[in-house]
Design an enzyme around this catalytic site. Structure first.
Site, PDB file in Angstrom:
ATOM      1  N   ASP A   1      -6.437 -11.078  -8.399  1.00  0.00           N
ATOM      2  CA  ASP A   1      -6.899 -10.056  -8.484  1.00  0.00           C
ATOM      3  C   ASP A   1      -8.198  -8.934  -8.949  1.00  0.00           C
ATOM      4  O   ASP A   1      -9.103  -9.531  -9.854  1.00  0.00           O
ATOM      5  CB  ASP A   1      -6.465  -9.005  -8.454  1.00  0.00           C
ATOM      6  CG  ASP A   1      -6.006  -7.308  -8.134  1.00  0.00           C
ATOM      7  OD1 ASP A   1      -6.201  -6.183  -7.887  1.00  0.00           O
ATOM      8  OD2 ASP A   1      -4.864  -7.123  -7.047  1.00  0.00           O
ATOM      9  N   ILE A   2      -9.349  -8.253  -8.056  1.00  0.00           N
ATOM     10  CA  ILE A   2     -10.313  -7.050  -8.927  1.00  0.00           C
ATOM     11  C   ILE A   2     -10.106  -6.830  -9.808  1.00  0.00           C
ATOM     12  O   ILE A   2     -11.181  -6.226 -11.025  1.00  0.00           O
ATOM     13  CB  ILE A   2     -11.209  -6.749  -8.483  1.00  0.00           C
ATOM     14  CG1 ILE A   2     -11.246  -6.225  -7.026  1.00  0.00           C
ATOM     15  CG2 ILE A   2     -11.794  -8.011  -7.141  1.00  0.00           C
ATOM     16  CD1 ILE A   2     -11.689  -4.942  -6.200  1.00  0.00           C
TER      17      ILE A   2
ATOM     18  N   ASN B   1       3.969  -4.225  -1.897  1.00  0.00           N
ATOM     19  CA  ASN B   1       4.153  -2.940  -1.723  1.00  0.00           C
ATOM     20  C   ASN B   1       4.445  -2.570  -0.212  1.00  0.00           C
ATOM     21  O   ASN B   1       3.036  -2.926   0.266  1.00  0.00           O
ATOM     22  CB  ASN B   1       3.365  -2.336  -2.375  1.00  0.00           C
ATOM     23  CG  ASN B   1       2.840  -2.729  -4.072  1.00  0.00           C
ATOM     24  OD1 ASN B   1       3.353  -2.422  -4.384  1.00  0.00           O
ATOM     25  ND2 ASN B   1       1.775  -2.421  -4.845  1.00  0.00           N
TER      26      ASN B   1
ATOM     27  N   GLN C   1       0.547   0.313  -1.228  1.00  0.00           N
ATOM     28  CA  GLN C   1       0.444  -0.105  -0.548  1.00  0.00           C
ATOM     29  C   GLN C   1      -1.462   0.598   0.047  1.00  0.00           C
ATOM     30  O   GLN C   1      -1.649   1.048   0.586  1.00  0.00           O
ATOM     31  CB  GLN C   1       0.499  -0.590   0.345  1.00  0.00           C
ATOM     32  CG  GLN C   1      -0.199  -1.994   1.642  1.00  0.00           C
ATOM     33  CD  GLN C   1       0.631  -2.149   2.812  1.00  0.00           C
ATOM     34  OE1 GLN C   1       1.783  -1.682   3.757  1.00  0.00           O
ATOM     35  NE2 GLN C   1       1.247  -3.040   3.493  1.00  0.00           N
TER      36      GLN C   1
ATOM     37  N   HIS D   1      -0.093  -8.831   0.645  1.00  0.00           N
ATOM     38  CA  HIS D   1      -0.198  -9.614   0.070  1.00  0.00           C
ATOM     39  C   HIS D   1       1.312  -9.254  -1.152  1.00  0.00           C
ATOM     40  O   HIS D   1       1.335  -8.441  -1.071  1.00  0.00           O
ATOM     41  CB  HIS D   1      -1.756  -8.990  -0.587  1.00  0.00           C
ATOM     42  CG  HIS D   1      -1.651  -7.480  -0.374  1.00  0.00           C
ATOM     43  ND1 HIS D   1      -1.840  -7.227   0.174  1.00  0.00           N
ATOM     44  CD2 HIS D   1      -2.024  -7.195  -2.339  1.00  0.00           C
ATOM     45  CE1 HIS D   1      -2.284  -5.639  -0.509  1.00  0.00           C
ATOM     46  NE2 HIS D   1      -1.985  -5.354  -2.130  1.00  0.00           N
TER      47      HIS D   1
ATOM     48  N   HIS E   1       1.695  -9.770  -4.582  1.00  0.00           N
ATOM     49  CA  HIS E   1       0.921  -9.983  -6.132  1.00  0.00           C
ATOM     50  C   HIS E   1       1.943 -10.590  -6.760  1.00  0.00           C
ATOM     51  O   HIS E   1       2.972 -10.541  -7.126  1.00  0.00           O
ATOM     52  CB  HIS E   1       1.012  -9.224  -6.859  1.00  0.00           C
ATOM     53  CG  HIS E   1       0.396  -7.782  -5.909  1.00  0.00           C
ATOM     54  ND1 HIS E   1      -0.922  -7.148  -6.369  1.00  0.00           N
ATOM     55  CD2 HIS E   1       1.054  -6.664  -5.477  1.00  0.00           C
ATOM     56  CE1 HIS E   1      -0.814  -6.062  -5.902  1.00  0.00           C
ATOM     57  NE2 HIS E   1      -0.284  -5.914  -5.047  1.00  0.00           N
TER      58      HIS E   1
END
Length: 118
Positions: free
Chosen positions: A29-30, A91, A98, A104, A106
């Site tokens: 994740d960025i 989410n 979301q 996706h 996490h």
């Protein structure tokens, strides 16, 4: 293609990939919320986890398997999936946070995670 994650799958947007199968992609994740924060996505576009479950339950299972593999690979779990522990979150919809409408998961860990999360 408007979907950020679809562009990542296509290789048009760079990602720090940590795990990949023929049907899934996992990348860092960025904006990490924990020392380890990896996103696991299906390579096929499905907007939400509910849509994925309805459209392709086998792919949903593959995404969950990939999340478990990432947890082991990242040192968050042993091969039996237990120690030291990690959280898997998805989410669904704007009210749940979301922001990218491609399902996706996490995978979060590397520190003690409090409950409830937010």
């Amino acid at each position: 293609m408007d979907c950020l994650f679809c562009r990542m799958v296509a290789g048009d947007v760079p990602a720090t990939v940590v795990h990949e199968t023929d049907r899934t992609l996992a990348f860092r994740d960025i904006n990490p919320q924990a020392p380890t924060h990896v996103l696991v996505i299906p390579k096929d576009h499905h907007a939400t986890v509910g849509a994925l479950a309805a459209d392709d339950p086998d792919l949903l299972a593959a995404v969950v398997r990939a999340a478990a593999d990432v947890a082991v690979q990242e040192g968050l779990a042993t091969a039996d999936g237990v120690e030291p522990g990690y959280r898997v979150v998805t989410n669904t919809g704007p009210a749940a946070g979301q922001t990218v409408h491609h399902v996706h998961l996490h995978v979060l860990g590397g520190r003690s995670l409090t409950w409830p999360p937010g």
